[in-house]
Design an enzyme around this catalytic site. Sequence first.
Site, PDB file in Angstrom:
ATOM      1  N   GLY A   1       0.758  -1.225   0.006  1.00 18.91           N
ATOM      2  CA  GLY A   1       0.082  -0.057  -0.064  1.00 18.91           C
ATOM      3  C   GLY A   1       0.842   1.327  -0.134  1.00 18.91           C
ATOM      4  O   GLY A   1       0.479   2.147   0.635  1.00 18.91           O
TER       5      GLY A   1
ATOM      6  N   GLY B   1      -0.461   4.843  -0.749  1.00 17.74           N
ATOM      7  CA  GLY B   1      -1.664   5.374   0.113  1.00 17.74           C
ATOM      8  C   GLY B   1      -1.277   6.756   0.847  1.00 17.74           C
ATOM      9  O   GLY B   1      -0.297   6.995   0.687  1.00 17.74           O
ATOM     10  N   GLN B   2      -2.028   7.184   1.629  1.00 19.90           N
ATOM     11  CA  GLN B   2      -1.855   8.357   2.586  1.00 19.90           C
ATOM     12  C   GLN B   2      -0.615   8.188   3.246  1.00 19.90           C
ATOM     13  O   GLN B   2       0.358   9.002   3.558  1.00 19.90           O
ATOM     14  CB  GLN B   2      -2.972   8.921   3.554  1.00 19.90           C
ATOM     15  CG  GLN B   2      -2.856  10.271   4.062  1.00 19.90           C
ATOM     16  CD  GLN B   2      -3.623  10.230   5.180  1.00 19.90           C
ATOM     17  OE1 GLN B   2      -4.469   9.532   5.711  1.00 19.90           O
ATOM     18  NE2 GLN B   2      -3.657  11.620   5.715  1.00 19.90           N
TER      19      GLN B   2
ATOM     20  N   ASP C   1       2.562  -1.517  -4.443  1.00 22.24           N
ATOM     21  CA  ASP C   1       1.123  -1.058  -4.873  1.00 22.24           C
ATOM     22  C   ASP C   1       0.524  -1.875  -5.638  1.00 22.24           C
ATOM     23  O   ASP C   1       1.111  -2.307  -6.406  1.00 22.24           O
ATOM     24  CB  ASP C   1       1.081   0.325  -4.715  1.00 22.24           C
ATOM     25  CG  ASP C   1      -0.125   0.840  -4.098  1.00 22.24           C
ATOM     26  OD1 ASP C   1      -0.458   1.391  -3.128  1.00 22.24           O
ATOM     27  OD2 ASP C   1      -1.343   0.690  -5.104  1.00 22.24           O
TER      28      ASP C   1
ATOM     29  N   ARG D   1      -1.356  -0.522  -7.597  1.00 16.67           N
ATOM     30  CA  ARG D   1      -1.606   0.066  -8.731  1.00 16.67           C
ATOM     31  C   ARG D   1      -0.178   0.259  -9.348  1.00 16.67           C
ATOM     32  O   ARG D   1       0.909   0.216  -8.903  1.00 16.67           O
ATOM     33  CB  ARG D   1      -2.177   1.411  -8.361  1.00 16.67           C
ATOM     34  CG  ARG D   1      -3.721   1.492  -7.852  1.00 16.67           C
ATOM     35  CD  ARG D   1      -4.057   2.607  -7.157  1.00 16.67           C
ATOM     36  NE  ARG D   1      -3.031   2.712  -5.605  1.00 16.67           N
ATOM     37  CZ  ARG D   1      -3.426   3.729  -4.940  1.00 16.67           C
ATOM     38  NH1 ARG D   1      -4.091   4.892  -5.312  1.00 16.67           N
ATOM     39  NH2 ARG D   1      -2.610   3.856  -4.035  1.00 16.67           N
TER      40      ARG D   1
ATOM     41  N   TYR E   1     -14.770  -2.040   8.383  1.00 17.47           N
ATOM     42  CA  TYR E   1     -13.468  -1.513   8.977  1.00 17.47           C
ATOM     43  C   TYR E   1     -12.767  -1.907  10.206  1.00 17.47           C
ATOM     44  O   TYR E   1     -11.816  -2.600  10.234  1.00 17.47           O
ATOM     45  CB  TYR E   1     -13.368  -0.099   8.705  1.00 17.47           C
ATOM     46  CG  TYR E   1     -11.999   0.736   8.717  1.00 17.47           C
ATOM     47  CD1 TYR E   1     -11.741   1.272  10.061  1.00 17.47           C
ATOM     48  CD2 TYR E   1     -11.068   0.400   8.091  1.00 17.47           C
ATOM     49  CE1 TYR E   1     -10.493   2.045  10.075  1.00 17.47           C
ATOM     50  CE2 TYR E   1      -9.760   1.076   8.174  1.00 17.47           C
ATOM     51  CZ  TYR E   1      -9.432   1.920   9.095  1.00 17.47           C
ATOM     52  OH  TYR E   1      -8.214   2.681   9.304  1.00 17.47           O
TER      53      TYR E   1
ATOM     54  N   LYS F   1     -10.202  -4.437  11.796  1.00 18.74           N
ATOM     55  CA  LYS F   1      -9.072  -4.124  12.540  1.00 18.74           C
ATOM     56  C   LYS F   1      -9.050  -4.967  13.701  1.00 18.74           C
ATOM     57  O   LYS F   1      -7.962  -5.251  14.238  1.00 18.74           O
ATOM     58  CB  LYS F   1      -9.275  -2.456  12.787  1.00 18.74           C
ATOM     59  CG  LYS F   1      -8.764  -1.692  11.705  1.00 18.74           C
ATOM     60  CD  LYS F   1      -7.541  -1.933  11.120  1.00 18.74           C
ATOM     61  CE  LYS F   1      -7.135  -0.959   9.764  1.00 18.74           C
ATOM     62  NZ  LYS F   1      -6.003  -1.545   9.077  1.00 18.74           N
TER      63      LYS F   1
ATOM     64  N   ILE G   1      -5.337  10.875  10.487  1.00 17.36           N
ATOM     65  CA  ILE G   1      -3.801  11.286  10.250  1.00 17.36           C
ATOM     66  C   ILE G   1      -4.221  12.410   9.218  1.00 17.36           C
ATOM     67  O   ILE G   1      -4.792  12.259   8.190  1.00 17.36           O
ATOM     68  CB  ILE G   1      -3.305  10.143   9.659  1.00 17.36           C
ATOM     69  CG1 ILE G   1      -2.888   9.076  10.691  1.00 17.36           C
ATOM     70  CG2 ILE G   1      -1.804  10.561   9.291  1.00 17.36           C
ATOM     71  CD1 ILE G   1      -2.113   7.912  10.441  1.00 17.36           C
TER      72      ILE G   1
HETATM   73  C1  VAH Z   1     -10.511   6.523   8.551  1.00 25.77           C
HETATM   74  N1  VAH Z   1      -8.579   7.758   8.380  1.00 25.77           N
HETATM   75  O1  VAH Z   1     -11.033   7.523   8.625  1.00 25.77           O
HETATM   76  C2  VAH Z   1      -8.935   6.502   8.682  1.00 25.77           C
HETATM   77  C3  VAH Z   1      -8.598   6.162  10.084  1.00 25.77           C
HETATM   78  C4  VAH Z   1      -8.912   6.643  12.558  1.00 25.77           C
HETATM   79  C5  VAH Z   1      -9.462   6.919  11.007  1.00 25.77           C
HETATM   80  O2  VAH Z   1      -8.796   4.731  10.410  1.00 25.77           O
HETATM   81  O3  VAH Z   1     -11.215   5.264   8.252  1.00 25.77           O
END
Ligand code: VAH
Length: 314
Positions: free
Chosen positions: A8, A11-12, A34, A36, A141, A145, A171
């Site tokens: 990745g 990514g950011q 990545d 891509r 998500y 995690k 972030i």
């Molecule tokens: C999101 N930037 O918003 C990510 C992050 C804590 C937020 O995991 O999904």
Amino acid sequence: MKKILITGSGGQIGSELTGELRSRYGAANVIATDKRSLTGPLVESGPYEMLDVLDTKMLGDLIRKYKIDTIYHLAAILSAVGEEKPQLAWNIGINGLYNVLEAAREHHCAVFFPSSIGAFGLTTPRNNTPQDTIQRPVTMYGVTKVTGELLCDYYHIRFGVDTRGVRFPGIISSLTKPGGGTTDYAVEIYYAAVQEQQYTCPLPAGTFLDMMYMPDAIHAAIQLMEADPSKLKHRNSFNITAMSFDPEMIAAEIRKHIPDFKMDYRPDPVKVAIANSWPDRMDDSAARTEWGWDPEYDLERMTEEMLSTLQVRE
Ligand code: VAH
């Protein structure tokens, strides 16, 4: 010398972590990957390979080709996109991680896994969220995690894989925009302030979230991976935060530099529901005690740097 593979990288976080790792360990020792086909500094400054983390053969081939001993596994689908495409979020988030852990087990690699405040849910204490507490996330998500944290700890305990991770907050950065997260507003607002002096915020006033400036996030990942393992009572994953603010606070800080900046609200129901299930402020004392976590940026200093960087680019 470490031989590092990053998934990745486009990514950011990946786009900035790659640069920092290359300056610390030597560009030839940091393989950016990545899914891509990327161009630009990431590709020009060191080895780059296309890698889909679902391709176990390619992953193993790259680990062998470059003699990798450390994997920073950043490939993932962020929270808001994950609610649009939950099956994709699970596939990348869990099957991708499983492939990385299996490869790490076979090739004796250490693994950095980025968990998130998204690993918490509505029944998690919102303020001073403990390092060890209830985790019942209500997003795919978040499910990936929490599952990822458990899987990484399992691979450490059962197979001795050196897995370590942090629960990243939102972030903020100025190099690569985030792609589909709930906290993206805290990046978008700076670009909008510089370009239009106006922003329509998708989260309502009073929505407090943990946040962090990218340089602190990058240093945290590297500092944890370089930490003395004998000092680590936890591994997956450490609470880390640098600040907690709501949209009104960041707007007020911006107005110290751009007095005419105006903000209104158009709440995004998906992002509001996600943000409301996340803590307001985590307790990150375990990270501070076990590996010296100590962020350098607060809202004032981050705002100064973000605005000056973006204004130069205008
Ligand atoms: C999101 N930037 O918003 C990510 C992050 C804590 C937020 O995991 O999904």
